[in-house]
Design an enzyme around this catalytic site. Structure first.
Site, short mmCIF file in Angstrom:
data_model
loop_
_atom_site.label_atom_id
_atom_site.label_comp_id
_atom_site.label_asym_id
_atom_site.label_seq_id
_atom_site.Cartn_x
_atom_site.Cartn_y
_atom_site.Cartn_z
N ASP A 8 4.02 35.79 47.11
CA ASP A 8 3.53 35.32 46.11
C ASP A 8 3.24 33.88 46.40
O ASP A 8 3.13 33.48 47.42
CB ASP A 8 4.46 35.50 44.93
CG ASP A 8 5.79 34.52 44.99
OD1 ASP A 8 5.88 33.76 46.01
OD2 ASP A 8 6.47 34.52 43.94
N HIS A 9 2.98 33.07 45.38
CA HIS A 9 2.59 31.59 45.44
C HIS A 9 3.71 30.80 46.17
O HIS A 9 3.50 30.03 46.93
CB HIS A 9 2.19 31.11 44.26
CG HIS A 9 2.92 31.17 43.11
ND1 HIS A 9 3.39 32.31 42.42
CD2 HIS A 9 3.85 30.27 42.68
CE1 HIS A 9 4.00 32.20 41.49
NE2 HIS A 9 4.52 31.12 41.53
N CYS A 65 8.67 34.93 48.75
CA CYS A 65 8.55 34.27 47.59
C CYS A 65 9.44 32.97 47.41
O CYS A 65 9.60 32.60 48.40
CB CYS A 65 8.95 35.19 46.18
SG CYS A 65 10.58 35.56 46.05
N THR A 67 12.37 32.31 46.54
CA THR A 67 13.78 32.26 46.95
C THR A 67 13.90 33.57 48.08
O THR A 67 14.98 33.60 48.65
CB THR A 67 14.87 32.48 45.89
OG1 THR A 67 14.45 33.71 45.29
CG2 THR A 67 14.90 31.29 45.25
N GLY A 68 13.05 34.58 47.94
CA GLY A 68 13.02 35.98 48.51
C GLY A 68 13.75 36.86 47.72
O GLY A 68 13.96 38.01 47.95
N HIS A 98 23.13 46.56 61.46
CA HIS A 98 23.86 47.41 60.82
C HIS A 98 23.20 48.40 59.84
O HIS A 98 23.60 49.20 59.62
CB HIS A 98 24.88 46.70 60.16
CG HIS A 98 26.12 46.15 61.10
ND1 HIS A 98 27.22 45.66 60.54
CD2 HIS A 98 26.17 45.93 62.42
CE1 HIS A 98 27.96 44.88 61.80
NE2 HIS A 98 27.35 45.50 62.83
N ARG A 109 10.68 28.23 49.19
CA ARG A 109 11.37 26.89 48.64
C ARG A 109 12.67 26.48 49.17
O ARG A 109 13.12 25.48 48.84
CB ARG A 109 11.27 27.09 47.08
CG ARG A 109 9.90 27.42 46.41
CD ARG A 109 10.05 27.27 44.81
NE ARG A 109 8.58 27.42 44.37
CZ ARG A 109 8.16 28.46 43.29
NH1 ARG A 109 9.07 29.01 43.02
NH2 ARG A 109 6.89 28.32 43.01
N ARG A 133 29.03 54.95 62.13
CA ARG A 133 29.11 54.45 60.65
C ARG A 133 27.82 53.87 60.04
O ARG A 133 27.46 54.16 59.07
CB ARG A 133 30.33 53.52 60.41
CG ARG A 133 30.23 52.27 60.95
CD ARG A 133 31.36 51.31 60.95
NE ARG A 133 31.36 50.10 61.36
CZ ARG A 133 31.42 49.63 62.42
NH1 ARG A 133 31.75 50.32 63.52
NH2 ARG A 133 31.40 48.34 62.92
N HIS A 134 26.92 53.24 61.10
CA HIS A 134 25.80 52.55 60.80
C HIS A 134 25.08 53.39 60.47
O HIS A 134 24.21 53.40 59.30
CB HIS A 134 25.34 51.62 61.56
CG HIS A 134 26.43 50.55 62.02
ND1 HIS A 134 26.93 49.78 60.79
CD2 HIS A 134 26.75 50.04 63.04
CE1 HIS A 134 27.77 48.82 61.39
NE2 HIS A 134 27.83 48.89 62.62
#
Length: 144
Positions: A8-9, A65, A67-68, A98, A109, A133-134
């Site tokens: 995004d912007h 974005c 913050t992600g 994992h 940002r 397990r993974h």
């Protein structure tokens, strides 16, 4: 290898910097937008990138974005996507090792370019620890 990218912007400038780095590393890039810092809605771009990965148009995707957070939530709505919002190199390593994260999200940002490049490289260079397990847990995620 092809990597799909979208932002995004708020993540636009960071996407451009990471995109250049990926091209320098020899990756082919499919840029799914946005094309400027003009305000847009992050769910659109998280979805389009995740759909490209889920459809096999690119084995990996990266979204950006402010913050992600928002764009990773949007990407994770698409079946088959395991998008990790990473703010450290260690998170990127573990997301791939994992969780076999097939998408990476970062925030323009909150993540500077130098750290974003390190996170990207760690995610790309880390192998999934398959078996045990993974693999069982990733299979569980894929069944959801």
């Amino acid at each position: 290898m092809i990597i799909a990218v979208a932002s995004d912007h708020g993540g636009f400038k960071l996407k451009l910097a990471v995109k250049k780095h990926l091209i320098d590393r020899g990756y082919q890039i499919v840029d799914l937008g946005t094309t400027s810092e003009e305000s847009v809605d992050y769910p659109i771009y998280g979805k389009v990138c995740a759909e490209a990965v889920a459809a096999g148009k690119a084995p990996l995707g990266m979204v950006f974005c402010g913050t992600g957070i928002g764009i990773s939530i949007a990407a994770n709505k698409i079946h088959g996507i395991r998008c990790a919002n990473c703010t450290s190199v260690e998170m990127a390593h573990l997301a791939k090792q994992h969780n076999n994260a097939n998408m990476l999200a970062m925030g323009g940002r909150i993540t500077d370019e130098e750290l974003a490049i390190k996170i990207t490289d760690e995610w790309l260079d880390t192998e999934f620890e398959s078996g045990g397990r993974h693999s069982r847990r990733v299979d569980m995620l894929n069944e959801m």
